[in-house]
Motif scaffolding. Sequence first.
Motif, PDB file in Angstrom:
ATOM      1  N   PRO A 106       8.767   5.770  15.015  1.00 23.05           N
ATOM      2  CA  PRO A 106       9.998   4.909  15.117  1.00 23.05           C
ATOM      3  C   PRO A 106      10.223   4.775  13.180  1.00 23.05           C
ATOM      4  CG  PRO A 106       9.249   4.517  16.629  1.00 23.05           C
ATOM      5  CD  PRO A 106       7.995   4.938  16.224  1.00 23.05           C
ATOM      6  N   GLY A 107       8.634   4.533  12.785  1.00 22.46           N
ATOM      7  CA  GLY A 107       8.411   4.257  11.206  1.00 22.46           C
ATOM      8  C   GLY A 107       9.512   6.014  10.510  1.00 22.46           C
ATOM      9  N   ASP A 108       9.917   7.449  11.088  1.00 19.89           N
ATOM     10  CA  ASP A 108       9.646   7.652   9.876  1.00 19.89           C
ATOM     11  C   ASP A 108      11.164   7.994   9.495  1.00 19.89           C
ATOM     12  OD1 ASP A 108       7.300   9.301  11.127  1.00 19.89           O
ATOM     13  OD2 ASP A 108       8.321  10.824  12.588  1.00 19.89           O
ATOM     14  N   ALA A 109      12.390   7.060  10.223  1.00 17.60           N
ATOM     15  CA  ALA A 109      13.620   7.091   9.995  1.00 17.60           C
ATOM     16  C   ALA A 109      13.151   5.883   8.812  1.00 17.60           C
ATOM     17  CB  ALA A 109      14.219   6.524  10.630  1.00 17.60           C
ATOM     18  N   VAL A 110      13.042   4.833   8.642  1.00 25.68           N
ATOM     19  CA  VAL A 110      12.355   4.359   7.354  1.00 25.68           C
ATOM     20  C   VAL A 110      12.188   4.609   6.476  1.00 25.68           C
ATOM     21  CG1 VAL A 110      11.815   1.750   6.761  1.00 25.68           C
ATOM     22  CG2 VAL A 110      12.133   1.733   9.083  1.00 25.68           C
ATOM     23  N   LEU A 111      11.024   5.655   6.476  1.00 29.07           N
ATOM     24  CA  LEU A 111      10.514   6.240   5.381  1.00 29.07           C
ATOM     25  C   LEU A 111      11.582   7.292   4.744  1.00 29.07           C
ATOM     26  CD1 LEU A 111       8.129   6.947   4.056  1.00 29.07           C
ATOM     27  CD2 LEU A 111       7.356   8.231   5.112  1.00 29.07           C
ATOM     28  N   ASP A 112      12.825   8.376   5.173  1.00 32.93           N
ATOM     29  CA  ASP A 112      12.811   8.968   4.891  1.00 32.93           C
ATOM     30  C   ASP A 112      14.757   7.891   4.096  1.00 32.93           C
ATOM     31  OD1 ASP A 112      11.972  10.796   6.150  1.00 32.93           O
ATOM     32  OD2 ASP A 112      13.063  10.997   7.821  1.00 32.93           O
ATOM     33  N   ARG A 113      15.085   6.799   4.866  1.00 33.51           N
ATOM     34  CA  ARG A 113      15.657   6.247   4.645  1.00 33.51           C
ATOM     35  C   ARG A 113      15.880   5.620   3.088  1.00 33.51           C
ATOM     36  NH1 ARG A 113      18.860   1.986   7.679  1.00 33.51           N
ATOM     37  NH2 ARG A 113      20.237   1.981   5.369  1.00 33.51           N
ATOM     38  N   MET A 114      14.541   5.104   2.506  1.00 36.34           N
ATOM     39  CA  MET A 114      13.704   4.715   1.457  1.00 36.34           C
ATOM     40  C   MET A 114      14.448   5.431   0.636  1.00 36.34           C
ATOM     41  SD  MET A 114      13.487   1.815   1.530  1.00 36.34           S
ATOM     42  CE  MET A 114      11.849   1.200   0.121  1.00 36.34           C
ATOM     43  N   LEU A 115      13.553   6.920   0.572  1.00 42.34           N
ATOM     44  CA  LEU A 115      13.536   7.858  -0.034  1.00 42.34           C
ATOM     45  C   LEU A 115      15.023   9.216  -0.669  1.00 42.34           C
ATOM     46  CD1 LEU A 115      10.010   9.474   1.037  1.00 42.34           C
ATOM     47  CD2 LEU A 115      10.715   8.204  -0.929  1.00 42.34           C
TER      48      LEU A 115
ATOM     49  N   LEU B 283       1.055  -0.891  -0.321  1.00 41.87           N
ATOM     50  CA  LEU B 283       0.266  -0.428  -0.089  1.00 41.87           C
ATOM     51  C   LEU B 283       1.098   0.919  -0.054  1.00 41.87           C
ATOM     52  CD1 LEU B 283      -2.864   1.389   0.052  1.00 41.87           C
ATOM     53  CD2 LEU B 283      -2.395   0.848   2.393  1.00 41.87           C
ATOM     54  N   LEU B 284       1.992   1.632   0.777  1.00 39.75           N
ATOM     55  CA  LEU B 284       2.827   2.148   0.879  1.00 39.75           C
ATOM     56  C   LEU B 284       2.880   2.799  -0.641  1.00 39.75           C
ATOM     57  CD1 LEU B 284       4.506   1.189   3.993  1.00 39.75           C
ATOM     58  CD2 LEU B 284       3.884   3.918   3.220  1.00 39.75           C
ATOM     59  N   ASP B 285       3.670   1.525  -1.564  1.00 37.70           N
ATOM     60  CA  ASP B 285       4.889   1.862  -2.678  1.00 37.70           C
ATOM     61  C   ASP B 285       2.811   2.482  -3.419  1.00 37.70           C
ATOM     62  OD1 ASP B 285       6.930   0.871  -2.165  1.00 37.70           O
ATOM     63  OD2 ASP B 285       6.129  -1.097  -3.479  1.00 37.70           O
ATOM     64  N   GLU B 286       2.358   1.975  -2.953  1.00 40.85           N
ATOM     65  CA  GLU B 286       1.085   2.408  -4.570  1.00 40.85           C
ATOM     66  C   GLU B 286       0.836   3.627  -3.748  1.00 40.85           C
ATOM     67  OE1 GLU B 286      -0.744   0.349  -6.548  1.00 40.85           O
ATOM     68  OE2 GLU B 286       0.468  -0.853  -6.143  1.00 40.85           O
ATOM     69  N   LEU B 287       0.709   4.492  -2.998  1.00 42.32           N
ATOM     70  CA  LEU B 287       0.555   5.383  -2.615  1.00 42.32           C
ATOM     71  C   LEU B 287       1.452   6.119  -2.694  1.00 42.32           C
ATOM     72  CD1 LEU B 287      -0.817   5.136   0.923  1.00 42.32           C
ATOM     73  CD2 LEU B 287      -2.447   5.907  -1.159  1.00 42.32           C
ATOM     74  N   THR B 288       2.581   6.099  -3.237  1.00 44.98           N
ATOM     75  CA  THR B 288       3.634   6.677  -2.934  1.00 44.98           C
ATOM     76  C   THR B 288       4.766   7.289  -2.289  1.00 44.98           C
ATOM     77  OG1 THR B 288       3.053   7.833  -5.120  1.00 44.98           O
ATOM     78  CG2 THR B 288       5.236   8.515  -4.718  1.00 44.98           C
ATOM     79  N   LEU B 289       5.455   6.848  -1.947  1.00 46.44           N
ATOM     80  CA  LEU B 289       6.362   7.179  -0.303  1.00 46.44           C
ATOM     81  C   LEU B 289       6.719   8.637  -0.183  1.00 46.44           C
ATOM     82  CD1 LEU B 289       7.064   3.905  -0.443  1.00 46.44           C
ATOM     83  CD2 LEU B 289       9.075   4.661   0.379  1.00 46.44           C
ATOM     84  N   THR B 290       7.224   9.724  -1.036  1.00 46.47           N
ATOM     85  CA  THR B 290       6.412  11.157  -0.937  1.00 46.47           C
ATOM     86  C   THR B 290       5.535  11.587  -0.115  1.00 46.47           C
ATOM     87  OG1 THR B 290       6.004  11.238  -3.178  1.00 46.47           O
ATOM     88  CG2 THR B 290       8.130  11.628  -3.074  1.00 46.47           C
ATOM     89  N   LEU B 291       4.178  10.712  -0.885  1.00 47.63           N
ATOM     90  CA  LEU B 291       3.411  11.587   0.014  1.00 47.63           C
ATOM     91  C   LEU B 291       2.798  10.855   1.331  1.00 47.63           C
ATOM     92  CD1 LEU B 291       0.298  12.532  -0.381  1.00 47.63           C
ATOM     93  CD2 LEU B 291      -1.168  10.571  -0.674  1.00 47.63           C
ATOM     94  N   PRO B 292       3.091  10.112   2.326  1.00 46.36           N
ATOM     95  CA  PRO B 292       2.751   9.881   3.688  1.00 46.36           C
ATOM     96  C   PRO B 292       4.089  11.628   4.154  1.00 46.36           C
ATOM     97  CG  PRO B 292       3.937   7.874   2.196  1.00 46.36           C
ATOM     98  CD  PRO B 292       3.932   8.767   1.240  1.00 46.36           C
ATOM     99  N   ARG B 293       5.386  11.311   3.192  1.00 48.79           N
ATOM    100  CA  ARG B 293       6.446  11.759   4.077  1.00 48.79           C
ATOM    101  C   ARG B 293       5.771  13.562   3.872  1.00 48.79           C
ATOM    102  NH1 ARG B 293      12.575  12.264   3.007  1.00 48.79           N
ATOM    103  NH2 ARG B 293      12.483  12.785   1.186  1.00 48.79           N
ATOM    104  N   ARG B 294       4.827  14.053   3.314  1.00 52.55           N
ATOM    105  CA  ARG B 294       4.880  15.174   3.060  1.00 52.55           C
ATOM    106  C   ARG B 294       3.644  15.489   3.645  1.00 52.55           C
ATOM    107  NH1 ARG B 294       0.446  17.274   0.196  1.00 52.55           N
ATOM    108  NH2 ARG B 294       0.069  15.760  -0.490  1.00 52.55           N
ATOM    109  N   ILE B 295       2.826  14.897   4.137  1.00 50.92           N
ATOM    110  CA  ILE B 295       2.063  14.788   4.863  1.00 50.92           C
ATOM    111  C   ILE B 295       2.370  14.908   6.299  1.00 50.92           C
ATOM    112  CG2 ILE B 295       0.082  13.419   6.407  1.00 50.92           C
ATOM    113  CD1 ILE B 295      -1.167  12.691   3.348  1.00 50.92           C
ATOM    114  N   ARG B 296       3.451  13.996   6.513  1.00 50.61           N
ATOM    115  CA  ARG B 296       4.535  14.597   7.793  1.00 50.61           C
ATOM    116  C   ARG B 296       5.227  15.403   8.447  1.00 50.61           C
ATOM    117  NH1 ARG B 296       9.282  10.817   8.157  1.00 50.61           N
ATOM    118  NH2 ARG B 296      10.055  12.502   7.034  1.00 50.61           N
ATOM    119  N   GLU B 297       5.466  15.732   7.550  1.00 53.06           N
ATOM    120  CA  GLU B 297       5.753  17.481   7.540  1.00 53.06           C
ATOM    121  C   GLU B 297       5.093  18.026   7.808  1.00 53.06           C
ATOM    122  OE1 GLU B 297       9.749  17.578   8.001  1.00 53.06           O
ATOM    123  OE2 GLU B 297       9.357  15.749   8.454  1.00 53.06           O
TER     124      GLU B 297
END
Length: 747
Positions: free
Chosen positions: A601-610, A570-584
């Motif tokens: 704790p999941g924030d660091a994973v998202l940042d590393r992936m991008l 699901l994260l891949d379908e949404l595109t990982l930049t979207l949850p990070r933009r919402i988070r910021e």
Amino acid sequence: MSTTPPAPATPPSPGESAQPASVTEPARDTVRLERDADGIVTLVLDDPMQSANTMNAAFIDSFERAVDQLVADRDRIRGVVVTSAKATFFAGGDLNELLAATPDQAADVFERSLRVKRALRALETLGRPVVAALNGTALGGGLEIALACHHRIALDAPKARFGLPEVTLGLLPGGGGVVRAVRLLGVTDALVKVLLEGRRYRVRAAEELGLLDGVAADQAELLARARAFIEANPEATQPWDAPGYRMPGGTPSHPKLAAQLPAFPARLRQRLGGAPYPAPRNILAAAVEGAQVDVETAAVIEARYFTELVVGQTAKNMIQAFFFDMRTVNSGRSRPQGEPARTVRRVAVLGAGMMGAGIAHACASAGFEVVLKDVSAEAAERGLATVRGTLDRAVRRGRLTEEAQRATLARITPTAEVAGVAGCDVVIEAVFEDPALKREVFQEVQDVVAPDALLCSNTSTLPIGQLAEGVRRPEDFVGLHFFSPVDRMALVEIVVGARTGDPALARAFDLVRALGKTPIVVRDGRGFFTSRVIGHFLSEGLAMVGEGIAPASIEQAAAQAGYPAGVLALLDELTLTLPRRIREETRQAVEEAGGEWRPHPGDAVLDRMLDEFDRRGRAAGAGFYDYRDGARAGLWPGLREHFAAPDDAAPVPFADLVDRLLLAPALDAVRCLDEGVLASVADANVGSLLGIGFPAWTGGVLQYLNGFPGGPAGALARAEELTTRYGDRFTPPAPLRELATGNGHFA
């Protein structure tokens, strides 16, 4: 954010399922016999206390008495016509009674099911022709009654539906529906076309399948054809009671069917992904076992599997959500009372991308004139082409006529001119999630549309109060969060800003219902309800990756929890930049308001992936999964390499993975209710099921806590356990603790 809806469940429409009976009801006759001079008896289903006939205690008593009378009068009658005095033939089981059944009442449930079966069996073996004259919808128990008749004729009513949809409520047909469907259609067709999916058929489709034997144009023809069958078939009997009967496709001992049957459990496990849905399993078992014995024994087998489901928790969860909560939401409980209805004539949709085109399609299909506006004529025409493609698919699948397709397209006018929206009484903005852009498009049209036009923004996360700053009439401004794809997603989240007036909310509610969709009402706040809550599901999946848990185990945990998609998929379908933009954006808003931002704790994973690996999701061809030609080609092997757990890390129990993915969003739903973001428990349950794909077996985020082993107290204890192991994000909210202390539940 949006996902596909939960696959196993199709919510029943109010009026097509059981209506509630009163808690204490007097003994009454719900069935009457009318005998004419020719010796033909009409058995009329007519509960005087309800708008629809249901298979409640009063019906069972009345039906037994009526059948006993027919048996006693057998030598003086020539045939029986079974029909209804209600607008629908028969609605189904009494869901209040089923919801109240507890495990210690299993014997009573079992006996009641057998009483229905014995009465229907006596009717079909009466020795006289019995015809069902179906004047309307016959779902569940209604179709079971019809299947016990020798001939079935239905009125050709556009809204009439026929089927056995019990599986969508966590049940199986308990009045002989499994037994007779298998004998009528064969094991394979009964399972695939009727029982396991709970499909509802229109009149002609039901006739083609074999559930109906004929169709009548009006009531007079319906009754005339019923009498004609009795006259022509004085020795009518059920096919399975006739000498030489062979089950279509053979019994399970037939070599061909025996070779096919082992594939059914495997397919079922694959479709359910390991999620706890007992009803399909019980249906399969009742069908196969019942096909190997006589009708009476098969009825007992069916009753046993039915009883197990009725007294279990899953059926209670699904009945509560998909009937009672759904009815509460659609009935307008959250609509301001006393506000008059307004007729929608012309809708301006601003933005012709996938979402705007989907909204335009929905509005035009509902009969509204639509102006589809974009920055250029070419962009607007592309939006119209998207609508045309959606309609083309509906025509190919037989869901729409070509004439209806042409009429729908004719109601949509693409344009790039602001003047094109002149006079529109509803505006729905569907541009990119950028506050400045959204304000700009409203400022451009607000003086051109009707002076009292309803102003709606389709946004999934941006606060409505912030967007309303760009319009002169904030009291007419409301959020309408549609879900993608619009033509398949039933939910719309209505977001009420601080200055939104009751007339605007009422108009928005009526508009959503006119579109044939289900509205939940939420208060303003970043992420509202659905996007905010699904964010906790996604973040928990990311945290698991960071803990070094095998990615395949994470996806399997989501499947066994009952989600329609893995959390990483699901994260891949949404595109990982979207949850990070919402988070910021959320972080910035919290800090600007003087609050303290607490990273997940999941924030660091998202940042590393991008940032480190440039893996942005499916659209970019690389995310948590690898892709070939746009299709998934397996989980990215780098996940194990770059997010490996420390050698001394303690193993994480698989049950913890499942519960974390369920409790993380459920606990935040409690916070939403406590903060006033949610208007009701029903909105929470329905919104989570239809909007974010929360597992259907749970009955929704708050019903999941009600139905947790031990109820809210059990959920509280489990949340405290997870808090100790994984952090304070699982700290139980105060309302959950209060309910657990008082042995209460969310209602």
